[in-house]
Scaffold this motif. Structure first.
Motif, PDB file in Angstrom:
ATOM      1  N   CYS A 154      -7.939  30.938  82.409  1.00  0.00           N
ATOM      2  CA  CYS A 154      -7.385  32.144  82.751  1.00  0.00           C
ATOM      3  C   CYS A 154      -5.772  31.678  82.544  1.00  0.00           C
ATOM      4  O   CYS A 154      -5.638  30.794  82.713  1.00  0.00           O
ATOM      5  CB  CYS A 154      -7.685  32.799  84.185  1.00  0.00           C
ATOM      6  SG  CYS A 154      -7.329  31.789  85.522  1.00  0.00           S
ATOM      7  N   LEU A 155      -5.154  32.645  82.512  1.00  0.00           N
ATOM      8  CA  LEU A 155      -3.441  32.536  82.462  1.00  0.00           C
ATOM      9  C   LEU A 155      -2.949  32.237  84.077  1.00  0.00           C
ATOM     10  O   LEU A 155      -3.669  32.590  84.877  1.00  0.00           O
ATOM     11  CB  LEU A 155      -2.970  33.574  81.848  1.00  0.00           C
ATOM     12  CG  LEU A 155      -3.109  33.761  80.037  1.00  0.00           C
ATOM     13  CD1 LEU A 155      -2.558  35.195  79.710  1.00  0.00           C
ATOM     14  CD2 LEU A 155      -2.708  32.484  79.408  1.00  0.00           C
ATOM     15  N   PRO A 156      -1.871  31.515  84.092  1.00  0.00           N
ATOM     16  CA  PRO A 156      -1.397  31.444  85.400  1.00  0.00           C
ATOM     17  C   PRO A 156      -1.325  32.632  86.467  1.00  0.00           C
ATOM     18  O   PRO A 156      -1.683  32.447  87.328  1.00  0.00           O
ATOM     19  CB  PRO A 156       0.018  30.570  85.196  1.00  0.00           C
ATOM     20  CG  PRO A 156      -0.164  30.113  83.704  1.00  0.00           C
ATOM     21  CD  PRO A 156      -1.046  31.113  83.005  1.00  0.00           C
ATOM     22  N   ASN A 157      -0.475  33.722  85.567  1.00  0.00           N
ATOM     23  CA  ASN A 157      -0.522  34.855  86.550  1.00  0.00           C
ATOM     24  C   ASN A 157      -1.919  35.451  87.132  1.00  0.00           C
ATOM     25  O   ASN A 157      -2.068  35.938  87.990  1.00  0.00           O
ATOM     26  CB  ASN A 157       0.372  36.245  85.837  1.00  0.00           C
ATOM     27  CG  ASN A 157       1.839  35.516  85.820  1.00  0.00           C
ATOM     28  OD1 ASN A 157       2.694  35.069  86.638  1.00  0.00           O
ATOM     29  ND2 ASN A 157       2.490  35.756  84.661  1.00  0.00           N
ATOM     30  N   GLU A 158      -2.871  35.321  86.202  1.00  0.00           N
ATOM     31  CA  GLU A 158      -4.220  35.817  86.451  1.00  0.00           C
ATOM     32  C   GLU A 158      -4.697  34.919  87.427  1.00  0.00           C
ATOM     33  O   GLU A 158      -5.350  35.412  88.537  1.00  0.00           O
ATOM     34  CB  GLU A 158      -4.907  35.747  85.054  1.00  0.00           C
ATOM     35  CG  GLU A 158      -4.782  36.797  84.031  1.00  0.00           C
ATOM     36  CD  GLU A 158      -5.378  36.475  82.910  1.00  0.00           C
ATOM     37  OE1 GLU A 158      -5.785  37.517  82.176  1.00  0.00           O
ATOM     38  OE2 GLU A 158      -5.925  35.522  82.644  1.00  0.00           O
ATOM     39  N   TYR A 159      -4.497  33.831  87.480  1.00  0.00           N
ATOM     40  CA  TYR A 159      -4.958  32.633  88.546  1.00  0.00           C
ATOM     41  C   TYR A 159      -4.312  32.916  89.855  1.00  0.00           C
ATOM     42  O   TYR A 159      -4.966  32.990  90.711  1.00  0.00           O
ATOM     43  CB  TYR A 159      -4.640  31.181  88.075  1.00  0.00           C
ATOM     44  CG  TYR A 159      -5.078  30.255  89.057  1.00  0.00           C
ATOM     45  CD1 TYR A 159      -6.242  29.830  89.108  1.00  0.00           C
ATOM     46  CD2 TYR A 159      -4.381  29.644  90.278  1.00  0.00           C
ATOM     47  CE1 TYR A 159      -6.908  28.831  90.086  1.00  0.00           C
ATOM     48  CE2 TYR A 159      -4.806  28.896  90.994  1.00  0.00           C
ATOM     49  CZ  TYR A 159      -6.062  28.401  90.902  1.00  0.00           C
ATOM     50  OH  TYR A 159      -6.345  27.570  91.951  1.00  0.00           O
ATOM     51  N   ARG A 160      -3.355  33.057  89.912  1.00  0.00           N
ATOM     52  CA  ARG A 160      -2.288  33.689  91.079  1.00  0.00           C
ATOM     53  C   ARG A 160      -2.859  34.710  91.806  1.00  0.00           C
ATOM     54  O   ARG A 160      -2.990  34.886  92.931  1.00  0.00           O
ATOM     55  CB  ARG A 160      -0.742  33.561  90.660  1.00  0.00           C
ATOM     56  CG  ARG A 160       0.150  34.174  91.918  1.00  0.00           C
ATOM     57  CD  ARG A 160       1.524  34.337  91.529  1.00  0.00           C
ATOM     58  NE  ARG A 160       2.177  32.837  92.031  1.00  0.00           N
ATOM     59  CZ  ARG A 160       3.188  32.305  91.626  1.00  0.00           C
ATOM     60  NH1 ARG A 160       3.941  32.971  90.662  1.00  0.00           N
ATOM     61  NH2 ARG A 160       3.752  31.306  92.088  1.00  0.00           N
ATOM     62  N   ARG A 161      -2.962  35.730  90.787  1.00  0.00           N
ATOM     63  CA  ARG A 161      -3.570  37.059  91.418  1.00  0.00           C
ATOM     64  C   ARG A 161      -5.049  36.872  92.048  1.00  0.00           C
ATOM     65  O   ARG A 161      -5.225  37.472  93.147  1.00  0.00           O
ATOM     66  CB  ARG A 161      -3.684  38.179  90.272  1.00  0.00           C
ATOM     67  CG  ARG A 161      -4.026  39.471  90.806  1.00  0.00           C
ATOM     68  CD  ARG A 161      -3.806  40.908  89.612  1.00  0.00           C
ATOM     69  NE  ARG A 161      -4.532  40.393  88.447  1.00  0.00           N
ATOM     70  CZ  ARG A 161      -3.902  39.778  87.244  1.00  0.00           C
ATOM     71  NH1 ARG A 161      -2.547  39.432  87.266  1.00  0.00           N
ATOM     72  NH2 ARG A 161      -4.541  39.623  86.269  1.00  0.00           N
ATOM     73  N   LYS A 162      -5.835  36.189  91.481  1.00  0.00           N
ATOM     74  CA  LYS A 162      -7.172  35.811  91.824  1.00  0.00           C
ATOM     75  C   LYS A 162      -7.192  35.077  93.233  1.00  0.00           C
ATOM     76  O   LYS A 162      -7.884  35.504  93.931  1.00  0.00           O
ATOM     77  CB  LYS A 162      -8.111  35.169  90.751  1.00  0.00           C
ATOM     78  CG  LYS A 162      -8.382  35.858  89.749  1.00  0.00           C
ATOM     79  CD  LYS A 162      -9.179  35.048  88.560  1.00  0.00           C
ATOM     80  CE  LYS A 162      -9.541  35.489  87.242  1.00  0.00           C
ATOM     81  NZ  LYS A 162     -10.291  34.746  86.523  1.00  0.00           N
ATOM     82  N   MET A 163      -6.225  34.195  93.244  1.00  0.00           N
ATOM     83  CA  MET A 163      -6.270  33.411  94.465  1.00  0.00           C
ATOM     84  C   MET A 163      -5.837  34.182  95.717  1.00  0.00           C
ATOM     85  O   MET A 163      -5.976  34.089  96.774  1.00  0.00           O
ATOM     86  CB  MET A 163      -5.392  32.395  94.287  1.00  0.00           C
ATOM     87  CG  MET A 163      -5.984  31.201  93.285  1.00  0.00           C
ATOM     88  SD  MET A 163      -7.465  30.592  93.851  1.00  0.00           S
ATOM     89  CE  MET A 163      -7.009  29.633  95.208  1.00  0.00           C
ATOM     90  N   HIS A 164      -4.557  34.921  95.400  1.00  0.00           N
ATOM     91  CA  HIS A 164      -4.049  35.877  96.300  1.00  0.00           C
ATOM     92  C   HIS A 164      -5.311  36.866  96.962  1.00  0.00           C
ATOM     93  O   HIS A 164      -5.131  37.122  98.156  1.00  0.00           O
ATOM     94  CB  HIS A 164      -2.705  36.571  95.860  1.00  0.00           C
ATOM     95  CG  HIS A 164      -1.505  35.502  95.901  1.00  0.00           C
ATOM     96  ND1 HIS A 164      -0.478  36.052  95.367  1.00  0.00           N
ATOM     97  CD2 HIS A 164      -1.515  34.296  96.006  1.00  0.00           C
ATOM     98  CE1 HIS A 164       0.464  34.996  95.289  1.00  0.00           C
ATOM     99  NE2 HIS A 164      -0.326  33.959  95.741  1.00  0.00           N
ATOM    100  N   ASP A 165      -5.832  37.445  95.885  1.00  0.00           N
ATOM    101  CA  ASP A 165      -6.866  38.595  96.120  1.00  0.00           C
ATOM    102  C   ASP A 165      -7.895  37.949  97.095  1.00  0.00           C
ATOM    103  O   ASP A 165      -8.622  38.690  97.923  1.00  0.00           O
ATOM    104  CB  ASP A 165      -7.521  39.078  94.982  1.00  0.00           C
ATOM    105  CG  ASP A 165      -6.630  40.035  94.228  1.00  0.00           C
ATOM    106  OD1 ASP A 165      -5.561  40.488  94.671  1.00  0.00           O
ATOM    107  OD2 ASP A 165      -6.919  40.296  93.026  1.00  0.00           O
ATOM    108  N   SER A 166      -8.246  36.661  96.857  1.00  0.00           N
ATOM    109  CA  SER A 166      -9.291  36.060  97.497  1.00  0.00           C
ATOM    110  C   SER A 166      -8.864  35.565  98.840  1.00  0.00           C
ATOM    111  O   SER A 166      -9.746  35.479  99.636  1.00  0.00           O
ATOM    112  CB  SER A 166      -9.677  34.674  96.918  1.00  0.00           C
ATOM    113  OG  SER A 166      -8.817  33.885  96.731  1.00  0.00           O
ATOM    114  N   GLN A 167      -7.576  35.556  99.223  1.00  0.00           N
ATOM    115  CA  GLN A 167      -7.046  35.167 100.513  1.00  0.00           C
ATOM    116  C   GLN A 167      -6.794  36.315 101.416  1.00  0.00           C
ATOM    117  O   GLN A 167      -6.378  36.378 102.458  1.00  0.00           O
ATOM    118  CB  GLN A 167      -5.773  34.312 100.346  1.00  0.00           C
ATOM    119  CG  GLN A 167      -6.107  33.120  99.736  1.00  0.00           C
ATOM    120  CD  GLN A 167      -4.751  32.345  99.382  1.00  0.00           C
ATOM    121  OE1 GLN A 167      -3.707  32.763  99.518  1.00  0.00           O
ATOM    122  NE2 GLN A 167      -4.872  31.154  98.550  1.00  0.00           N
ATOM    123  N   SER A 168      -6.816  37.518 100.560  1.00  0.00           N
ATOM    124  CA  SER A 168      -6.329  38.858 101.417  1.00  0.00           C
ATOM    125  C   SER A 168      -7.485  39.336 102.307  1.00  0.00           C
ATOM    126  O   SER A 168      -8.830  39.281 101.910  1.00  0.00           O
ATOM    127  CB  SER A 168      -5.901  39.822 100.509  1.00  0.00           C
ATOM    128  OG  SER A 168      -6.525  40.108  99.556  1.00  0.00           O
TER     129      SER A 168
END
Length: 336
Positions: free
Chosen positions: A322-336
């Motif tokens: 995945c692209l960096p921004n997509e990775y960042r979004r997925k990680m933030h969603d998983s932590q919320s």
């Protein structure tokens, strides 16, 4: 050094006659190494030669005894606690100093050269059931499935085949590592309530400290081909430490290798090229920044060693799917 434990181990290290043992156990010949038979040693035995069903087993190497080449279906740690010893593994002669540790992987052909009287070498056998993956994860970076640290631990655990079938750690007599080794031995032979759990966590502590000790010593590794099998560990740790600005030529000069030889050596021992290993570590570090900070992607790319952001995006997507921004979004969603 614990004199009481050493004396107990010395009593258990009485000589054994291989021919008598083979008559008793009828070991199967699997192969030949240097013209000598390689035997199948798949059963764990106690010092008194009884079958041992424990997932973690401690025994002492018999002194003044010939032990042939053999293979296990479990991993094994060998530690000379008094004196030095010589191990033959993967067709190489490996000299261990007192309190060094060699971890031999499942299925690796090896043997220990006959020990002189008075030497004490401890074997710690680790079945596949000794450490569930949940127990090992604390040593790996959370969310990082392909870091160089993971590769290092794979060399120990045998989970993946990187060509390196054993790993040697020069402990430098580090007090905390040696203390944990003696604690494992004491808990094993003088078992009490919670001894199995203590042994379990002591060994995890040993592995964590060995990796940290090796990381601290990475810059001082000579890395020669005859350097007791330490070179692959030193090379990987050096990449992990200097990933942002490392080059093949600089690393080859640092370790005394020809660049082409170094490249082929890394490929042979890890299954990955030099540049793949560097990308692996850079992307792994970048993923940590993406997950834990709000630093712009272009700045992260530059920090981990990529001057061209477009190239960083390409390499990141290839490794992380995945692209960096997509990775960042997925990680933030998983932590919320």
């Amino acid at each position: 050094m614990n004199p009481e434990i050493l004396e107990m181990l010395r009593r258990k290290s009485r000589p054994r006659n291989w021919e008598e043992l083979n008559d008793r156990f009828k070991a199967e010949i699997l192969d030949y190494m240097d013209g000598e038979p390689v035997y199948k040693f798949y059963s764990l035995l106690t010092d008194s030669l009884e079958v041992n069903a424990r997932s973690i087993s401690v025994t002492v190497q018999p002194c003044s005894s010939y032990i042939p080449y053999h293979r296990h279906d479990y991993a094994e740690m060998m530690i000379p606690l008094l004196g030095s010893c010589t191990v033959y593994a993967n067709g190489r002669k490996i000299d261990l100093d007192q309190e060094d540790i060699i971890v031999v992987g499942k299925g690796e052909t090896h043997r220990v050269k006959e020990l002189d009287a008075g030497m004490i070498v401890v074997n710690i056998a680790l079945r596949n059931t000794a450490f569930p993956m949940n127990d090992l994860n604390f040593m790996l970076d959370a969310g990082m499935n392909q870091s160089v640290s993971n590769l290092l631990f794979s060399l120990l655990s045998g989970d993946r085949d990187f060509g390196a079938k054993y790993c040697v750690f020069k402990t430098g007599h580090e007090r905390k590592i040696v203390s944990l080794i003696y604690d494992v031995i004491e808990e094993y032979y003088n078992g009490d309530v919670q001894s199995n759990q203590i042994i379990h966590f002591d060994l995890l502590g040993i592995f964590a400290r060995l990796i940290r000790h090796a990381y601290r010593e990475a810059d001082s590794f000579e890395g020669r081909e005859d350097d007791d099998g330490r070179n692959i560990l030193g090379l990987l740790l050096y990449i992990e430490k200097h990933y942002a600005d490392i080059t093949l030529n600089e690393m080859a000069e640092r370790f005394g290798f020809n660049p082409n030889y170094l490249s082929s050596y890394l490929k042979k021992r890890t299954g990955l090229t030099f540049i793949q290993l560097v990308h692996l570590q850079r992307i792994n570090v970048a993923a940590g920044y993406l997950a834990d900070t709000s630093v712009p992607v272009d700045q992260i790319a530059a920090k981990v060693g990529y001057e061209n952001p477009s190239y960083f995006y390409k390499v990141f997507k290839k490794n992380m799917k995945c692209l960096p921004n997509e990775y960042r979004r997925k990680m933030h969603d998983s932590q919320s």
